[in-house]
Design a protein around this motif. Sequence first.
Motif, mmCIF file in Angstrom:
data_model
loop_
_atom_site.group_PDB
_atom_site.id
_atom_site.type_symbol
_atom_site.label_atom_id
_atom_site.label_comp_id
_atom_site.label_asym_id
_atom_site.label_seq_id
_atom_site.Cartn_x
_atom_site.Cartn_y
_atom_site.Cartn_z
ATOM 1 N N PRO A 961 72.439 56.849 22.800
ATOM 2 C CA PRO A 961 72.032 55.552 22.255
ATOM 3 C C PRO A 961 70.582 55.550 21.780
ATOM 4 C CG PRO A 961 73.136 55.290 24.389
ATOM 5 C CD PRO A 961 72.921 56.756 24.185
ATOM 6 N N THR A 962 69.692 56.311 22.453
ATOM 7 C CA THR A 962 68.287 56.266 22.043
ATOM 8 C C THR A 962 68.093 56.894 20.683
ATOM 9 O OG1 THR A 962 67.807 58.371 23.131
ATOM 10 C CG2 THR A 962 67.405 56.375 24.413
ATOM 11 N N ARG A 963 68.990 57.824 20.302
ATOM 12 C CA ARG A 963 68.851 58.486 18.999
ATOM 13 C C ARG A 963 69.903 58.003 18.011
ATOM 14 N NH1 ARG A 963 68.720 64.247 21.905
ATOM 15 N NH2 ARG A 963 69.918 62.970 23.371
ATOM 16 N N LYS A 964 70.733 57.061 18.469
ATOM 17 C CA LYS A 964 71.806 56.524 17.635
ATOM 18 C C LYS A 964 72.675 57.661 17.104
ATOM 19 C CE LYS A 964 69.164 52.449 16.260
ATOM 20 N NZ LYS A 964 67.879 52.826 16.915
ATOM 21 N N GLN A 965 73.004 58.600 17.977
ATOM 22 C CA GLN A 965 73.849 59.727 17.605
ATOM 23 C C GLN A 965 75.004 59.797 18.575
ATOM 24 O OE1 GLN A 965 71.320 63.168 17.844
ATOM 25 N NE2 GLN A 965 69.970 62.468 16.200
ATOM 26 N N ALA A 966 76.105 60.322 18.093
ATOM 27 C CA ALA A 966 77.258 60.516 18.963
ATOM 28 C C ALA A 966 78.145 61.575 18.341
ATOM 29 C CB ALA A 966 78.035 59.213 19.148
ATOM 30 N N ALA A 967 78.925 62.221 19.181
ATOM 31 C CA ALA A 967 79.892 63.203 18.700
ATOM 32 C C ALA A 967 81.116 63.137 19.589
ATOM 33 C CB ALA A 967 79.294 64.609 18.727
ATOM 34 N N GLN A 968 82.246 63.380 18.943
ATOM 35 C CA GLN A 968 83.473 63.490 19.719
ATOM 36 C C GLN A 968 83.597 64.942 20.150
ATOM 37 O OE1 GLN A 968 87.164 62.546 17.802
ATOM 38 N NE2 GLN A 968 87.733 61.129 19.431
ATOM 39 N N VAL A 969 83.834 65.166 21.420
ATOM 40 C CA VAL A 969 83.806 66.546 21.913
ATOM 41 C C VAL A 969 85.043 66.863 22.728
ATOM 42 C CG1 VAL A 969 81.291 66.674 21.962
ATOM 43 C CG2 VAL A 969 82.518 65.858 23.988
ATOM 44 N N LYS A 970 85.378 68.137 22.727
ATOM 45 C CA LYS A 970 86.476 68.623 23.555
ATOM 46 C C LYS A 970 85.880 69.460 24.673
ATOM 47 C CE LYS A 970 89.596 71.922 22.546
ATOM 48 N NZ LYS A 970 90.601 72.634 21.763
ATOM 49 N N VAL A 971 86.392 69.241 25.875
ATOM 50 C CA VAL A 971 85.904 69.986 27.030
ATOM 51 C C VAL A 971 86.577 71.355 27.029
ATOM 52 C CG1 VAL A 971 85.705 70.033 29.546
ATOM 53 C CG2 VAL A 971 85.636 67.837 28.314
ATOM 54 N N VAL A 972 85.757 72.415 27.073
ATOM 55 C CA VAL A 972 86.279 73.783 27.072
ATOM 56 C C VAL A 972 85.547 74.602 28.137
ATOM 57 C CG1 VAL A 972 86.857 73.702 24.610
ATOM 58 C CG2 VAL A 972 84.596 74.503 25.325
ATOM 59 N N ALA A 973 85.997 75.817 28.342
ATOM 60 C CA ALA A 973 85.289 76.708 29.264
ATOM 61 C C ALA A 973 83.909 77.017 28.685
ATOM 62 C CB ALA A 973 86.089 77.997 29.451
ATOM 63 N N PRO A 974 82.921 77.236 29.529
ATOM 64 C CA PRO A 974 81.546 77.394 29.027
ATOM 65 C C PRO A 974 81.274 78.805 28.502
ATOM 66 C CG PRO A 974 81.534 77.432 31.403
ATOM 67 C CD PRO A 974 82.960 77.199 30.994
ATOM 68 N N VAL A 975 82.013 79.242 27.541
ATOM 69 C CA VAL A 975 81.688 80.468 26.833
ATOM 70 C C VAL A 975 82.349 80.391 25.463
ATOM 71 C CG1 VAL A 975 83.567 81.693 28.020
ATOM 72 C CG2 VAL A 975 81.796 82.987 26.853
ATOM 73 N N PHE A 976 81.563 80.718 24.428
ATOM 74 C CA PHE A 976 82.051 80.495 23.068
ATOM 75 C C PHE A 976 82.078 81.780 22.258
ATOM 76 C CE2 PHE A 976 79.899 76.795 24.702
ATOM 77 C CZ PHE A 976 80.766 75.766 24.453
ATOM 78 N N TYR A 977 81.691 82.840 22.875
ATOM 79 C CA TYR A 977 81.513 84.073 22.103
ATOM 80 C C TYR A 977 81.901 85.261 22.965
ATOM 81 C CZ TYR A 977 79.099 87.772 19.464
ATOM 82 O OH TYR A 977 78.792 88.910 18.773
ATOM 83 N N ASP A 978 82.713 86.115 22.454
ATOM 84 C CA ASP A 978 83.011 87.403 23.080
ATOM 85 C C ASP A 978 83.381 87.241 24.556
ATOM 86 O OD1 ASP A 978 83.251 90.116 23.433
ATOM 87 O OD2 ASP A 978 81.116 90.370 23.915
ATOM 88 N N LEU A 979 84.453 86.522 24.751
ATOM 89 C CA LEU A 979 84.911 86.216 26.106
ATOM 90 C C LEU A 979 85.080 87.476 26.957
ATOM 91 C CD1 LEU A 979 85.679 83.627 27.603
ATOM 92 C CD2 LEU A 979 88.048 84.029 26.949
ATOM 93 N N ALA A 980 85.550 88.531 26.320
ATOM 94 C CA ALA A 980 85.845 89.756 27.063
ATOM 95 C C ALA A 980 84.586 90.560 27.368
ATOM 96 C CB ALA A 980 86.831 90.614 26.266
ATOM 97 N N GLY A 981 83.486 90.245 26.710
ATOM 98 C CA GLY A 981 82.270 91.010 26.946
ATOM 99 C C GLY A 981 82.264 92.361 26.248
ATOM 100 N N ASP A 982 83.020 92.481 25.183
ATOM 101 C CA ASP A 982 83.087 93.768 24.473
ATOM 102 C C ASP A 982 81.757 94.119 23.807
ATOM 103 O OD1 ASP A 982 85.725 94.004 25.172
ATOM 104 O OD2 ASP A 982 86.450 92.985 23.348
ATOM 105 N N GLN A 983 81.054 93.083 23.345
ATOM 106 C CA GLN A 983 79.825 93.333 22.591
ATOM 107 C C GLN A 983 78.734 93.983 23.429
ATOM 108 O OE1 GLN A 983 79.337 92.771 19.249
ATOM 109 N NE2 GLN A 983 81.517 92.301 19.187
ATOM 110 N N TYR A 984 78.801 93.771 24.763
ATOM 111 C CA TYR A 984 77.794 94.347 25.645
ATOM 112 C C TYR A 984 77.808 95.861 25.593
ATOM 113 C CZ TYR A 984 77.528 89.991 28.439
ATOM 114 O OH TYR A 984 77.347 88.737 28.870
ATOM 115 N N ARG A 985 79.039 96.341 25.483
ATOM 116 C CA ARG A 985 79.242 97.769 25.752
ATOM 117 C C ARG A 985 79.288 98.562 24.464
ATOM 118 N NH1 ARG A 985 82.341 94.512 28.978
ATOM 119 N NH2 ARG A 985 81.604 94.497 31.117
ATOM 120 N N ASP A 986 79.166 99.835 24.597
ATOM 121 C CA ASP A 986 79.175 100.685 23.410
ATOM 122 C C ASP A 986 80.573 100.780 22.834
ATOM 123 O OD1 ASP A 986 76.502 101.230 23.619
ATOM 124 O OD2 ASP A 986 76.866 102.787 25.112
#
Lengths: 986, 176, 418, 90
Positions: A961-986
């Motif tokens: 309300p203080t910024r007069k902004q809002a968004a409709q959101v969907k609750v998901v697990a807290p990870v959005f990228y490379d769930l498997a962790g493949d990018q970490y490894r060679d």
Amino acid sequence: MSQTLRQTKGGRIDRSRTIRFQFDGKTHKGFEGDTLASALLADGVKLFGRSFKYHRPRGVMAAGIEEPSALVGAGTAGRYEANTRATDLFIYPGLKAVSQNRWPSLGLDLLSGISLISPFIPAGFYYKTFFGPPKLWMVYEHFIRMAAGLGKAPKVADKDGYEHRAAFCDVLVVGSGPAGLAAALAASASGAKVILAEQDRELGGSLLTDAATIDGQASDEWIAAATTSLLAKGGRILTRTTAAGFYDHGLLNLIERVTEPGQAPGADGLAQRLWRVRAGQVILATGALERPRLFAGNDLPGVMLSGAVRTYLNRYGVRTGQKVVLTTDNDDAYRTALALAEAGAQIVAILDSRAASAAGNSLSLRRAQTRLPVHFGAKLIAAKGSAKGVKSAKALIDGQITNLVCDLIAVSGGFSPVVHLHMQAGGTLSWNETTGAFSPDISRQNQTTAGAASGADGLGQTLTSGWEAGLAAAKALGLKGSSVKTPPACAEADDQVCRSLADWLPAPQTNLKKAFVDYQNDVTAADLDLAWREGYRSVEHMKRYTTLGMATDQGKTSNLVGLARLALAEGRPVPSVGLTTFRPPYTPVTLGVLAGEHTGAHLSPRRRPVLYQVHAAQKPIWQPVGYWHRPRAYPQGREDLHQSAHRESLAVRTKVGVTDVSTLGKFDVVGPDAAAFLELVCATTVGKLAVGRGRYTLMLREDGMVMDDGTVWRVAENRFFLTSSTGGADRMSAHLSYVRKVLAPQLKVTVANVQEHWAAAAIAGPLAKAVVENLMGEGAAPRHMSLGFGPLAGIPTMILAASYSGERAFEIYAPSHQIGPVWDAIVEQARGLGGCLYGLEALEILRIEKGHIVVGGEIDGRATADDLGLGKMLRPSGGFVGATALGRPAMSDPQRLQLIGLEAISGTIPEGSMLITAKGAVPCGHVTAAGMNVVQGGSIALGFLQGGRARLGDVLTATSPTRKQAAQVKVVAPVFYDLAGDQYRD
Amino acid sequence: MIDTQMLKRVTPETGRLIRFEIWSDADACLDRLAKALGTELPQTGKSANAGDLRLVWLEPMTWLVRAPEARGAAVLARIEEALASDGGACDISGALVRTRITGPAWRTLLTIGGVFDAEADTFGPGCMAATVIAHAPVRLDVISKTEIDAYTPPSYAPDLFEFWDHAAARLNLQAR
Amino acid sequence: MQSYSALNLFRRGLGGHKSWTRAWRDPAPKSHYDVIIIGGGGHGLATAYYLAKVHGIKNVAVLERGWIGGGNTGRNTTIVRSNYRQPALHNLFEFSLKLWEGMSDDLNYNVMFSQRGALFLGHSDSDMIRLAERGDAMRCMGIDAELMSKAQLRKLIPLLDMSDEARFPVVGGLIQPRGGTARHDAVAWGYARAADALGVDVIQNCEVTGMDIRGGKIVGVKTTKGDIGADRVGICVAGNSGQVAAMADLRLPIESHLLQAFVSEPVKPMIDTVIMSQSIHCYISQSDKGEIVLGGDPDMYPTYSQRGRPDRIEEVAGQAIALIPALSRLRMLRSWAGTTDMSFDGSPIIGKTPVDELYLNGGWCYGGFKATPGSGWLYAHTLAKGEPHALNAPFRLDRFETGATIDETGAGPMPHHR
Amino acid sequence: MLLIHCPHCGPRAQAEFVFERPLESIIQIDEALPDLIPKLYSRVNPKGPSWELWRHTYGCQSWLKLHRDTHNHTIHAVLEIGQTPEGGDA
């Protein structure tokens, strides 16, 4: 102006040095050594200012720091000091002073009309009126605020310098009158290291007004000899230096006025200095202050304290009146009368409230009786006059009301020892009913009082008490006795006694509504009586209800008079009605000198990473992190923060980025018990870590909440390397020390804080490994969560393969003082591969996308590991700090706030916004961090939601309300990228 | 009224700084260290020279050794050998910046913005003290009557050195 | 009760104000009361007033060791606001703020509640996010809060240092327009007078020296004015809660610390709003008298001495000048220190104790003044009903044992880390 | 500001020290929940002599036991960790 009232000779002013200054725009002349008050009085100025409430005309009452009335604004622009006592301001060339609290001018003050309605606005009137809604009060208040205040508000920043300095001594002597000098001499002669502090510009105290013969020398010569002797023995003498506060364990704050209020400083730029003195023994030789008396019109210009009249005459060569009435309860005023008479004034009457039989027998009194009109049992009823000064006095003499024509009324209501510092130090007081004075009784610190401040009467007693205090202080410190055996002696010992006989009762005919107790705040005797009638009978209630003693003079002249009035109403002795508390400061102290250097840009340290200058060359956007300053983004061309951060994060996701992680908390943990120690502080498994491997870890507070996170690495069998967050590094250092030294002292382990020993560059991205191997050779890059060593740019480095961004990443550590070439080589290599630098903003975007938590964000001091979705990491066997407290029922409440991810269905998720199920609903969670999907785009966020893990898939509104902004959101697990962790490894 | 000569602040060349701590069998361990370093370790609140090494007491049972960069690794190895399993050592060369303040007024300088009695006669050459000056943690090591080393973490150093430069300039002006 | 009004001030002024009588009586204690409140500060007096006014329980005594309003009621910086982040806290303080808005009329005593706004400054983008979060949390509950831009701040407080060179440059703020200040002493006096008029005995110079507890239930207190029986007793002595609770063999989640504040000499208006900061722990306002009122962090160690450390004052002075450079040449006139009840999550405790019929109101840390009317109202409700109101139910004493703490700053259990 | 006599560094200003907690609330890591709660969340909070844990953070970094009067600030004893006062328990 003509200095009409200046005597042709005498006094301590230097008539050869004329000083020009301005008062209310008019140029005046004074002499070197003058105060603003003495110079203006010499010029015949009587009206100095207007009082706080009724805007009554006021002149000068005193000659020192106790002055309640003659307040001016001194200086201009950043040096302007409001409410400066004209009596405590030594004039200097170019001084500009202005009168206060008047409009449009001092002579014609339209607000003085308030005086007309004074019968209807007694003490506390505002509590009884101005009712209605708060908005209405705001209207009244606006005008009250405009009328209140004294001096004009300052508007300009102050560029002058202020300094704090620590000093230590055996004996600190406060006050350089005869008692203080004698005390300092005795202590010094006994071998003590002495500091002598004097608020005046020269030493001598009362001797500057009343010259005497001490040890056969004129007092000026005696003072000079004492000064020489003290300095020769290594003493430190501080003039224009006020002891403002007496704190615990012998600590005093002394305020040195290097310049006068409003005066430009010398080449060193210093205006004032605060001395933080820790003293083994303190001797307070702070003198006594004369009190006024109650009669109607006692606040008129031309009504002055008797001692002040004498000071203006003797010290400044100013005769402040021609026809003088004196009113007194002691012998001291007779000295004033004689001095005035000798200077050619006419003494109209001396009204002594004592009976003839109770009067003293000092030489002065006896001499006055032979040549001046002395009336015993006589009192003043009223002073009459105008803003231009006193014109007459109404007196009660021999039971008859008598009118006396006069232009000066000199008043003495006895003397109050200056016990402020003694009381600040925690001491107690004893009451002398005869003199009506409190003097120090028991001291709670290594502190004594000497001279008039201790109730000594007369120069003989004063010198002796000072001397004895000095010897006693030295003795208490275990020093040898003094080489000099006898105290200083004076010829005039018999004369300089005052034998006050306190008399608090005004003459019966007195109009108490015009008899002022607190001059500045316009508190009259009638006000005090009203407060008492209404039940404000505790001394504190009376003070707070009437504002007695709360003006800038802090009640120095008014408190005891008011207290006596209360005691009279209560029918009790003065000491039984109590005293208000004495607290620092003794006299008001500028905020500037309190702050010293530590304000503005130097308010607190700005901790700079060792590569600060290297980053600065890139012109980054900086970000404060605690005391640290770290690069937030490195904009190229016309990029703004977000464009830059997006480019940087995209580089990390697609190529390679380099960032400075030097500020992380870092600890070497070394010894056979290193693993055992780490298992106490880390909530995860550490002991089983193989040499050369590392893992993510959490540290908990004793109440079970997550305190910090980091990584722990086994460098060698008995050597670990622990990292933690930048912002929490100092806290972590203290925590580790606590666990090591207090909880587990038996362990064979050393914990060294190496936060600043190591600087580090993090290299992240698909090409990170290439950067490392190009620089350090094939196979130099350790696999994920492993460590390695090797030289880079000729510098030995340590490589930790850990990822915060979610990409293959390495942190390359080198000693701080050697990081330069390492950093340069890495950056050059990364750039060569199409990479770039990235800052904290990109790091934030990357970690949000990866669902990594951060101290100060998700680790908010209220979250458990389970709340953060990390419950499974905790060692089930416990045995670490915080494990036990997790057993409390509320810690496993399913409705706790739990970390979740949020994806925008529509709109952009505002960071910090509230999660609600419907408009108007109570929030069920909030957004901790908002970012974007780096490659695909789209608004994502991390947040806390009540029972959140069971609500995946729910659709909510993230509303701000203080910024007069809002968004409709969907609750998901807290990870959005490379769930498997493949990018970490060679 | 300050008797001073020009104060100078000199940032010297970096050396190797080694922090070590003893946790068990202190007497024997101290003997071994004395042999390894060529001199007894300084007592509480003291510092000493041992050839080209400077030894500074830091905390109870904890010392700092400053060694020439070239010999750093060798000194560290020697200390670790002497400590054996009764103590641990760490290289903290990058964790502190040393600066040397020269001029007889260093005592006055260090009372500015501080709470420590740098003017005490007892705080002479071979004494160390840790305190806080202008919000920065500082360790002081008195070298001689006219020289003192101050160690401070590098992140605080720019602010602190600026503070000292200003204060020294004031003192030098006042001394004239 | 003599009515206070401009008219009466005029009328009695004609008679030289000789006809004003005591604002509250000075009664001797009775042998028994329905409810005894220990502690004659603002909270205790407000509790007694609302017991009598809202619940009709008028056989009430307020026992004060010294003079009423002499504890933290008279030793604060008079700030009133409800801009907290945690829901339980902003709900509690907002309830209180609404009572402030009608207090002067309700009590017929002008407490000078002045809604000139309570502003938090932000010094970085992350400060601003935290402020927006706080504001959003408040707005969702109908509490006023507005973000302020630099331009708006420049207009509101022209003397604020808005330069980029500042150690903590100002980038924005969050204001609660309904926040402000009140005349602290008047709150105690106003409640005393109004409670007295309803029959409450306000007994000063009456120190409680012991508690009469039989079979786990309190039946009265021992005082310096004799033993006094009571059906129910409420402790309301923030600053000394531990000392009084010890008389009932209770140990509390409270440490007594010290908070200092000071005022400058009075000058003409220069600051209208209450200024606080997200990064700099000082707060600044200007009283109606013209004094700049300043406060900061507590002294960070347990003490009952009311003797503050000077370096804390010096720190606050530096912070204040950093925000408003023109303050440098103003002079500190008076300083004072209060003993604060530091609770172990930073939030107050209002509710039952393990002793039957003994209740506790304390643990206000350094934020109790603004809660005075709300605290009194809710404590009166709790004492009258024997059960907490929904608003103070979360602030129960046993929340530490269960883990349901209310930690606004997330600083954890150690008060000096707060 | 207190003057604390550090057993290692001598008399030093409070500004160099940090108060940690009363000794009574030091919680061992293996402390059971029923013992931990009162130690973590309740205090004698005495008005008078109290045994406390402080640290000479800006000096020798030692943890120290202070016997200090919370009312008048007299410091009766300063001990090192591991030292116990004569005739008393701390």
